[in-house]
Motif scaffolding. Structure first.
Motif, short mmCIF file in Angstrom:
data_model
loop_
_atom_site.label_atom_id
_atom_site.label_comp_id
_atom_site.label_asym_id
_atom_site.label_seq_id
_atom_site.Cartn_x
_atom_site.Cartn_y
_atom_site.Cartn_z
N SER A 53 -0.80 -10.62 -6.18
CA SER A 53 -1.30 -10.77 -4.82
C SER A 53 -2.39 -9.72 -4.61
O SER A 53 -2.33 -8.64 -5.20
CB SER A 53 -0.19 -10.53 -3.79
OG SER A 53 0.82 -11.48 -3.94
N VAL B 64 2.20 -1.05 2.04
CA VAL B 64 1.80 -2.02 1.01
C VAL B 64 2.24 -1.59 -0.38
O VAL B 64 2.41 -2.43 -1.27
CB VAL B 64 0.29 -2.36 1.03
CG1 VAL B 64 -0.10 -2.98 2.37
CG2 VAL B 64 -0.57 -1.14 0.73
N VAL C 110 1.31 -6.63 -6.97
CA VAL C 110 0.20 -6.57 -6.02
C VAL C 110 -0.93 -5.69 -6.55
O VAL C 110 -0.70 -4.73 -7.28
CB VAL C 110 0.70 -6.05 -4.64
CG1 VAL C 110 1.17 -4.62 -4.72
CG2 VAL C 110 -0.33 -6.21 -3.55
N PHE D 161 5.25 -3.36 -1.76
CA PHE D 161 5.14 -4.74 -2.24
C PHE D 161 5.18 -4.75 -3.76
O PHE D 161 4.80 -3.78 -4.41
CB PHE D 161 3.84 -5.40 -1.75
CG PHE D 161 3.70 -5.47 -0.25
CD1 PHE D 161 4.75 -5.19 0.62
CD2 PHE D 161 2.49 -5.82 0.31
CE1 PHE D 161 4.59 -5.26 2.00
CE2 PHE D 161 2.32 -5.90 1.68
CZ PHE D 161 3.38 -5.62 2.53
N GLU D 162 5.62 -5.88 -4.31
CA GLU D 162 5.68 -6.02 -5.76
C GLU D 162 4.61 -6.97 -6.25
O GLU D 162 4.19 -7.87 -5.52
CB GLU D 162 7.07 -6.53 -6.17
CG GLU D 162 8.16 -5.55 -5.82
CD GLU D 162 9.54 -6.03 -6.25
OE1 GLU D 162 9.65 -7.13 -6.82
OE2 GLU D 162 10.50 -5.28 -6.01
N ARG E 59 2.02 -2.76 -9.74
CA ARG E 59 1.17 -2.35 -8.63
C ARG E 59 -0.07 -1.69 -9.21
O ARG E 59 0.04 -0.76 -10.00
CB ARG E 59 1.88 -1.33 -7.73
CG ARG E 59 2.93 -1.91 -6.85
CD ARG E 59 3.49 -0.82 -5.92
NE ARG E 59 4.80 -1.22 -5.48
CZ ARG E 59 5.94 -0.83 -6.02
NH1 ARG E 59 5.95 0.01 -7.02
NH2 ARG E 59 7.09 -1.25 -5.55
#
Length: 173
Positions: A28, A67, A73, A70-71, A3
């Motif tokens: 992402s 958010v 990202v 999330f991984e 992240r």
């Protein structure tokens, strides 16, 4: 699992660099403001106008926490996000934070071109715009400088400059 959080003043290039860096790193990409707009089906400026800054900052914090789960990202935060609640400490605990540092003069040049899309800048130009940015940056710098990495993003005139910044950041990350 990776992240990365990009922080910095509006116009620093968080979204521009973020998209390029995410692609390069195979991550992402999430622009936190766009994420909020998608969730609330309203522009951030409209949420601000309808609900006020305090309510917006609460929404922003909640979406940041979401958010951050999330991984793989890269998250581009809004310019004010690191400056409220414990957001900067939270981002540092959940990933790598990168402060895209840009001078007041350069920010003024960049923001002069798009001030019509940023309500807080409307009606400001020249020295008044520079003074506003300098004052805001002085208040926000104590938060921005808590980032794991501070990166000079001053030179960002061309697409090639954006790639150079992304490649340099890849080496650091």
């Amino acid at each position: 699992m990776k992240r990365i959080f990009l922080v910095g003043y509006m116009g620093a290039g968080k979204t521009t660099v973020g998209k390029d860096l995410a692609k390069l790193a195979g991550l992402s990409f999430i622009d936190l403001d766009y994420y909020i707009e998608g969730r609330y089906h309203k522009a951030v400026s409209r949420i601000f106008a309808e609900r006020g800054e305090e309510a917006f900052r609460e929404i922003e914090r909640n979406m940041l926490h979401e958010v951050a789960e999330f991984e793989d990202v890269l998250i581009s935060t809004g310019g004010g996000a690191p400056c409220f609640f414990d957001n900067m400490e939270f981002m540092n605990a959940y990933g790598t934070t990168v402060y895209l540092k840009v001078s007041v003069e350069e920010l003024a040049k960049r923001l002069e071109l798009c001030k019509h899309t940023r309500p807080v800048l409307k009606g400001r130009s020249g020295e008044e715009l520079r003074a506003f940015i300098a004052e805001s940056l002085e208040k926000r710098n104590p938060f921005y400088t808590k980032a794991s990495i501070t990166f000079d993003a001053e030179k960002m005139l061309t697409e090639s400059d954006v790639h150079d910044i992304s490649n340099a950041l890849m080496k650091i990350l």
